[in-house]
Design an enzyme around this catalytic site. Sequence first.
Site, mmCIF file in Angstrom:
data_model
loop_
_atom_site.group_PDB
_atom_site.id
_atom_site.type_symbol
_atom_site.label_atom_id
_atom_site.label_comp_id
_atom_site.label_asym_id
_atom_site.label_seq_id
_atom_site.Cartn_x
_atom_site.Cartn_y
_atom_site.Cartn_z
ATOM 1 N N HIS A 1 0.826 -1.205 0.000
ATOM 2 C CA HIS A 1 0.000 0.000 0.000
ATOM 3 C C HIS A 1 0.861 1.258 0.000
ATOM 4 O O HIS A 1 1.752 1.405 0.823
ATOM 5 C CB HIS A 1 -0.934 -0.002 1.202
ATOM 6 C CG HIS A 1 -2.116 -0.880 0.994
ATOM 7 N ND1 HIS A 1 -3.391 -0.532 1.365
ATOM 8 C CD2 HIS A 1 -2.229 -2.093 0.418
ATOM 9 C CE1 HIS A 1 -4.224 -1.507 1.040
ATOM 10 N NE2 HIS A 1 -3.546 -2.468 0.471
ATOM 11 N N PRO A 2 0.581 2.173 -0.930
ATOM 12 C CA PRO A 2 1.441 3.353 -1.095
ATOM 13 C C PRO A 2 0.976 4.600 -0.355
ATOM 14 O O PRO A 2 1.544 5.668 -0.566
ATOM 15 C CB PRO A 2 1.362 3.587 -2.604
ATOM 16 C CG PRO A 2 -0.020 3.186 -2.955
ATOM 17 C CD PRO A 2 -0.407 2.089 -2.013
ATOM 18 N N CYS A 3 -0.038 4.501 0.513
ATOM 19 C CA CYS A 3 -0.606 5.757 1.021
ATOM 20 C C CYS A 3 0.345 6.497 1.955
ATOM 21 O O CYS A 3 0.162 7.681 2.198
ATOM 22 C CB CYS A 3 -1.941 5.500 1.704
ATOM 23 S SG CYS A 3 -1.904 4.213 2.909
ATOM 24 N N GLY A 4 1.373 5.826 2.483
ATOM 25 C CA GLY A 4 2.321 6.529 3.342
ATOM 26 C C GLY A 4 3.599 6.926 2.640
ATOM 27 O O GLY A 4 4.488 7.531 3.248
#
Lengths: 234, 364
Positions: A181-184
């Site tokens: 997951h790239p949200c951070g």
Amino acid sequence: MMDVCNWDGTVSAKDFRIGALSFAQKWESLNSAFPPWSWVPCPKHSWLASHELLQEEGYLSLENICISRPNEEDIDQNSQTDPGEEETSCSEKEDDIDDATLVQSNHHELHYCDFHVVYSYTFRVPVLYLRAYCSDGRPLLLDEIEKELPACSSKELPETKWAFITQEEHPYLKRPWYKLHPCGTSEFMKLLFLGGDTAQPKLEVVLELYLLSWFSAVGQVVGLTIPCKMLNDR
Amino acid sequence: MRKALQKRMEAQKYVWEGAIPLQIHLHESQVTTLPPPPPALILAPRIGYLPLLVPLIKPHFRSTLPPGVDTIWFEYRGLPLKWYIPTGVLFDLLCAEPERPWNITVHFRGYPGNVLIPCDGEDSVKWSFINSLKEAAYIINGNCKNVMNMSQSDQLELWHSVMNGNLEAYLRVSSKLKLATIEDEYTSLCSSKSQQGSGETDFTGQVKTGRVPVRLYVWGLSEDFDDLEDISQVDSWEKISYVNRPVEIHKEGKCFTLHDAMKNLLPEFFSDESLSDSKLAGVDFEDVQKIPSEDVSSNKVVEDRGQNAYEHREACYISSSAEIKLIRIQGIEPKLEIPFSWLVNNLLNPDHFLHICVCVKVPQ
């Protein structure tokens, strides 16, 4: 002279492609012993005839990477559960190990991984997709993959409120792949470049080193490391 | 002003109450009784997901199923249906001529794991939905903290509101996510006529520029057609191009239409206007060069536009015979001149994405 203070840690699609090609070239020239990353161009619509210049979309690919080898414990377990092995051991001395069986066990235990780095237009950052399989092509399940992840990551998994790796459709291949997951990402990229006390670099330098820095952080999660030469270069 | 809000509620209500009549057949390989069981007739919410219908389907077919572990999946004329795409979007995309009832086939065995992401029932659908919502929040706000920090009870209430089609409960919980909305140009136009001076004050939380979460499903056909009935069937997901890309809205004095959004997403299909776009891009470059101190964001915008302009020029040679034949959102085929903001404010799915189905004709 660009103002880096306002930079939010993201990168444009164009800069991603430039950075990816540069990363692949540097990797190839400095790590000739290691399999190379390659850029795979992908037209946005596969059924639309694409001109050379329109092939600006694509992803970075590193494939067929062996990610595990059996340890002694695994070998023992295989020996104990294999009926053939039991029969063989009856006819031989108790402490004698069959080399042929050992080789066979090693072969079956090998796990491989394909890695793709794809640009996300939503988050405006690179995203790591991966696919793991045995030597016979059978895809690994998520818990099998988690066993292969570095211990520090695996230990963090149960504590994480939100799973950071899930199965999703590969944007270009349209098949199930695992995605980190790239949200951070934009936050830690910002910290990597702007978080220190040292003088802030120019934006061109940031963009040039973006993918190398991104990989040095994300690669660790899946057991890939950057050789010292690349880190020292420049 | 209540009138404007009521009108929006009205449109959203229609969307939330929208349903697809399904006639679900059990695949012949799983029929163990004679005669075969009758199909299950179900009214499926447009904004819902196929696996959520399993509690209704399973009892209907239980007596005829062979022994074994259930791995439920759906198929339309041989094409496995992606459960993570809302049911209404699948229908709009795969039935060029709307088929009523929509005949689909349910399987309880032989899950096509090489094509479909695994689905462990309601929980998988829930997390897929929340991940989409998280992505939408990032697009709109620049981060997804409000979704990440949702309390357990709010999360559950939000999901139940989607499962039960409860718009009021959904609006109550989703308002806590503080997803900025775009000023509705149509509504504000109406309100400015009725109340000349107080138009702007009443739209708190609305912005004039921003990024809109859009998911585009593009079906490419090489045959020409005038009637939807003449179109051949989608037989593979390779025929459909999925574009997960936000639309950036810039208020530049004129109304931002669906046409503008589509040009942004599919520049290849607007080759006739690429020349004017090149001029605009040129102007933008000149403007930026005059600014004494450049900041990162404007430079980025220019880069993206420059890239688009370049693509447009090349697109002239490539797709002069390619054209958009059909656009569908929530079963509606809107005109290209409709304000994009109206579509966004009224036709969103609960995951806060505007799902757009497009059928294009491309050269052989």
